[in-house]
Design an enzyme around this catalytic site. Structure first.
Site, PDB file in Angstrom:
ATOM      1  CB  SER A 151       0.179 -26.134  35.722  1.00 40.07           C
ATOM      2  OG  SER A 151      -0.519 -27.183  36.321  1.00 40.07           O
ATOM      3  CG  ASP A 193      -4.720 -28.405  29.896  1.00 40.18           C
ATOM      4  OD1 ASP A 193      -4.329 -29.069  30.873  1.00 40.18           O
ATOM      5  OD2 ASP A 193      -4.236 -27.310  29.569  1.00 40.18           O
ATOM      6  CG  HIS A 201      -1.103 -29.660  31.963  1.00 39.11           C
ATOM      7  ND1 HIS A 201      -2.088 -28.730  32.241  1.00 39.11           N
ATOM      8  CD2 HIS A 201      -0.240 -29.606  33.020  1.00 39.11           C
ATOM      9  CE1 HIS A 201      -1.834 -28.149  33.402  1.00 39.11           C
ATOM     10  NE2 HIS A 201      -0.719 -28.649  33.881  1.00 39.11           N
TER      11      HIS A 201
END
Length: 296
Positions: A107, A245, A272
């Site tokens: 991320s 995601d 995610h």
């Protein structure tokens, strides 16, 4: 498979006068160096999902980025820039004597890893980009598409609250909660390491760099785009992404096309956090990549 493991070593590193706390698992010169997401999150969720790589002969190192977890928490917003965090990563790598590393960024940690790889290319053996993107304006368009799936009336409501600055309104927060369970973690019960990280979130770095929530980008990285520069990253790269995601498969594909030596894996039942959502599928992919392409 992931499990919560006590670190073998906990060490403090000084970064420009501040204390940053690091965690090390296992031993040896084959180091997986983890940069977690957020920004503003303690490293618990990524540390605990990747420390199990010690089972495959790797030393695993993670740290609480400045402003998070057990590290110092200054309040100067001028500290919250990707450029300063790149230098923090390099300071930690050198202080711990890690040598060339297998860098894993998830991320926000992926954005940081891309910037780090472009700044310190000789520090890497491999690069793994988990659930991330390299073009924030493109990501914002993808997030708009995900929001639209809530329906026109809900999108209009969200836009009204964003315009008026009333993001704490229950109806706005309800929409964000739905999006989080669709696109951040699809498990009905979120794992303890995730809950620990989220429960200790420092919103200072997060709001300064990203914005007020996962689906609204207003921070100092809102125009960040490294796609034109990614051809300079020549180490082997693994890109992982969940089908659902928030940082979408389209974001992942854009990175793959820009990199000279990249592999891409989409996990169909994840959002995610495939390492928690589909661990049986995720870990063999990561371990296989590291063994095949790690040069060790």
């Amino acid at each position: 498979m992931w499990r919560e493991i006590e670190p073998d070593e906990r060490q403090e590193v000084e970064v420009e006068g501040y204390k940053v706390v690091t965690y090390s698992y296992g031993s040896g010169d084959d180091v997986v160096f983890c940069l977690n997401g957020g920004p503003g999150l303690p490293c618990d969720y990524l540390r605990d999902s990747h420390s199990c790589l010690i089972d495959h002969g790797y030393r695993v190192v993670a740290f609480d980025q400045l402003g998070t977890g057990a590290s110092d928490r200054p309040t100067d917003p001028a500290l919250w820039t990707i450029t300063r965090y790149v230098e923090e990563v390099e300071t930690v790598r050198q202080a711990l004597g890690l040598g060339k590393v297998h860098l894993v960024g998830q991320s926000w940690g992926g954005w940081l890893s891309i910037e780090y790889a472009l700044t310190y290319p000789d520090a890497l053996r491999t690069l793994t980009l988990e659930n991330t993107a390299a073009d924030i304006p493109h990501l914002v368009r993808e997030l708009e598409r995900l929001r639209e799936a809530l329906g026109a009336e809900t999108v209009a409501m969200m836009q009204r609250h964003e315009a008026e600055g009333t993001l704490d309104h229950p109806e706005y927060q309800a929409a964000i909660t739905v999006l989080n369970y669709r696109h951040v973690c699809r498990l009905s019960e979120w794992p303890a390491p995730v809950q620990r990280s989220l429960g200790d979130w420092n919103m200072g770095p997060y709001e300064t760099i990203q914005g007020p929530n996962e689906f609204l980008y207003t921070g100092n990285l809102k125009d960040w785009n490294r796609i034109p520069d990614m051809h300079r990253i020549t180490v082997p790269v693994l890109i992982t992404v969940g089908q659902h995601d928030e940082l979408t498969p389209a974001c992942a594909a854009k990175m793959k096309h820009a990199l000279p030596d990249a592999e891409l894996k989409v996990f169909p039942n994840s959002s995610h956090m495939p390492f928690f959502e589909e661990p049986e599928a995720f870990y063999p992919v990561l371990v296989d990549f590291l063994k095949r392409r790690g040069g060790g």
